[in-house]
Structures are given as structure tokens and as C-alpha cells.
Design a protein around this motif. Sequence first.
Motif, PDB file in Angstrom:
ATOM      1  N   UNK A  11       0.855  -1.189   0.000  1.00  0.00           N
ATOM      2  CA  UNK A  11       0.000   0.000   0.000  1.00  0.00           C
ATOM      3  C   UNK A  11       0.893   1.241   0.000  1.00  0.00           C
ATOM      4  N   UNK A  12       0.440   2.278  -0.669  1.00  0.00           N
ATOM      5  CA  UNK A  12       1.236   3.491  -0.832  1.00  0.00           C
ATOM      6  C   UNK A  12       0.312   4.698  -0.800  1.00  0.00           C
ATOM      7  N   UNK A  13       0.718   5.755  -0.103  1.00  0.00           N
ATOM      8  CA  UNK A  13      -0.018   7.020  -0.111  1.00  0.00           C
ATOM      9  C   UNK A  13       0.641   7.959  -1.110  1.00  0.00           C
ATOM     10  N   UNK A  14      -0.177   8.584  -1.936  1.00  0.00           N
ATOM     11  CA  UNK A  14       0.336   9.511  -2.947  1.00  0.00           C
ATOM     12  C   UNK A  14      -0.337  10.864  -2.769  1.00  0.00           C
ATOM     13  N   UNK A  15       0.458  11.910  -2.799  1.00  0.00           N
ATOM     14  CA  UNK A  15      -0.046  13.272  -2.750  1.00  0.00           C
ATOM     15  C   UNK A  15      -0.708  13.579  -4.097  1.00  0.00           C
ATOM     16  N   UNK A  16      -2.002  13.877  -4.070  1.00  0.00           N
ATOM     17  CA  UNK A  16      -2.726  14.102  -5.321  1.00  0.00           C
ATOM     18  C   UNK A  16      -2.208  15.299  -6.104  1.00  0.00           C
ATOM     19  N   UNK A  17      -1.578  16.233  -5.433  1.00  0.00           N
ATOM     20  CA  UNK A  17      -1.043  17.414  -6.113  1.00  0.00           C
ATOM     21  C   UNK A  17       0.185  17.080  -6.959  1.00  0.00           C
ATOM     22  N   UNK A  19       0.422  14.281  -8.863  1.00  0.00           N
ATOM     23  CA  UNK A  19       0.067  13.409  -9.986  1.00  0.00           C
ATOM     24  C   UNK A  19      -0.008  14.240 -11.258  1.00  0.00           C
ATOM     25  N   UNK A  20       0.753  13.816 -12.259  1.00  0.00           N
ATOM     26  CA  UNK A  20       0.730  14.501 -13.550  1.00  0.00           C
ATOM     27  C   UNK A  20      -0.198  13.778 -14.520  1.00  0.00           C
ATOM     28  N   UNK A  21      -0.017  12.444 -14.650  1.00  0.00           N
ATOM     29  CA  UNK A  21      -0.876  11.661 -15.537  1.00  0.00           C
ATOM     30  C   UNK A  21      -1.178  10.302 -14.923  1.00  0.00           C
ATOM     31  N   UNK A  22      -2.292   9.712 -15.375  1.00  0.00           N
ATOM     32  CA  UNK A  22      -2.662   8.341 -15.021  1.00  0.00           C
ATOM     33  C   UNK A  22      -3.078   7.670 -16.316  1.00  0.00           C
ATOM     34  N   UNK A  23      -2.415   6.570 -16.662  1.00  0.00           N
ATOM     35  CA  UNK A  23      -2.741   5.889 -17.908  1.00  0.00           C
ATOM     36  C   UNK A  23      -2.772   4.377 -17.707  1.00  0.00           C
ATOM     37  N   UNK A  24      -3.571   3.693 -18.521  1.00  0.00           N
ATOM     38  CA  UNK A  24      -3.632   2.232 -18.492  1.00  0.00           C
ATOM     39  C   UNK A  24      -2.939   1.705 -19.736  1.00  0.00           C
ATOM     40  N   UNK A  25      -1.933   0.837 -19.514  1.00  0.00           N
ATOM     41  CA  UNK A  25      -1.102   0.399 -20.647  1.00  0.00           C
ATOM     42  C   UNK A  25      -0.845  -1.107 -20.721  1.00  0.00           C
ATOM     43  N   UNK A  33       4.885  14.485 -10.967  1.00  0.00           N
ATOM     44  CA  UNK A  33       5.461  15.686 -11.572  1.00  0.00           C
ATOM     45  C   UNK A  33       6.982  15.637 -11.661  1.00  0.00           C
ATOM     46  N   UNK A  34       7.627  14.798 -10.821  1.00  0.00           N
ATOM     47  CA  UNK A  34       9.085  14.675 -10.893  1.00  0.00           C
ATOM     48  C   UNK A  34       9.527  13.601 -11.889  1.00  0.00           C
ATOM     49  N   UNK A  35       8.554  12.997 -12.606  1.00  0.00           N
ATOM     50  CA  UNK A  35       8.869  11.990 -13.614  1.00  0.00           C
ATOM     51  C   UNK A  35       8.825  10.562 -13.097  1.00  0.00           C
ATOM     52  N   UNK A  36       8.736  10.378 -11.791  1.00  0.00           N
ATOM     53  CA  UNK A  36       8.673   9.034 -11.218  1.00  0.00           C
ATOM     54  C   UNK A  36       7.375   8.370 -11.644  1.00  0.00           C
ATOM     55  N   UNK A  37       7.456   7.071 -11.991  1.00  0.00           N
ATOM     56  CA  UNK A  37       6.287   6.312 -12.414  1.00  0.00           C
ATOM     57  C   UNK A  37       6.004   5.222 -11.394  1.00  0.00           C
ATOM     58  N   UNK A  38       4.725   5.042 -11.071  1.00  0.00           N
ATOM     59  CA  UNK A  38       4.299   4.029 -10.116  1.00  0.00           C
ATOM     60  C   UNK A  38       3.221   3.193 -10.790  1.00  0.00           C
ATOM     61  N   UNK A  39       3.425   1.875 -10.815  1.00  0.00           N
ATOM     62  CA  UNK A  39       2.438   0.964 -11.385  1.00  0.00           C
ATOM     63  C   UNK A  39       1.561   0.461 -10.246  1.00  0.00           C
ATOM     64  N   UNK A  40       0.242   0.615 -10.407  1.00  0.00           N
ATOM     65  CA  UNK A  40      -0.692   0.256  -9.341  1.00  0.00           C
ATOM     66  C   UNK A  40      -1.757  -0.702  -9.857  1.00  0.00           C
ATOM     67  N   UNK A  41      -2.417  -1.383  -8.900  1.00  0.00           N
ATOM     68  CA  UNK A  41      -3.471  -2.345  -9.234  1.00  0.00           C
ATOM     69  C   UNK A  41      -4.787  -1.668  -9.589  1.00  0.00           C
ATOM     70  N   UNK A  42      -5.047  -0.496  -9.008  1.00  0.00           N
ATOM     71  CA  UNK A  42      -6.301   0.204  -9.261  1.00  0.00           C
ATOM     72  C   UNK A  42      -6.395   0.633 -10.725  1.00  0.00           C
TER      73      UNK A  42
END
Length: 68
Positions: A11-17, A19-25, A33-42
Motif C-alpha cells: 500500500x502506498x499514499x500519494x499526494x494528489x497534487x 500526480x501529472x498523468x494516469x494511464x492504463x497500458x 510531476x518529478x517523472x517518477x512512475x508508479x504501477x498500481x493495481x487500481x
Amino acid sequence: MIEVTKINGTKLLINTSLIETVEETPDTVITLTDGKKIIVKESRYEVKSLVRSARQEYFKGILNVETS
């Protein structure tokens, strides 16, 4: 902040401010916004709903404080 689940089940908490993009791939990838990418189950729609709810709660708190 929103709570999401990484692919490994963590489980991970993310600051909504941040978030730059959310995509399904097809996995859901949240790009910050810093370029870091996180792959999530949701799904993308679940993340959108979580962000919407978190921001509504945040702004509801601000409006309640100002009217008190």
C-alpha cells in the motif's frame, strides 16, 4: 493523499497534487510531476475517483473553517 496498491501488494499514499498523468497500458501507471512512475493495481477510473474524493474532502474542510 490517496492510498493505492502497488503491483506487489504494498500500500502506498500519494499526494494528489503531485500526480501529472494516469494511464492504463494495460497496467495503471501513475506519473508524478518529478517523472517518477508508479504501477498500481487500481484502474485509471478508480484512481480518478480517489483523487476526486480526496480533493472534495480537502476543500470541504477549507470551506468549513472559513465559515466558522
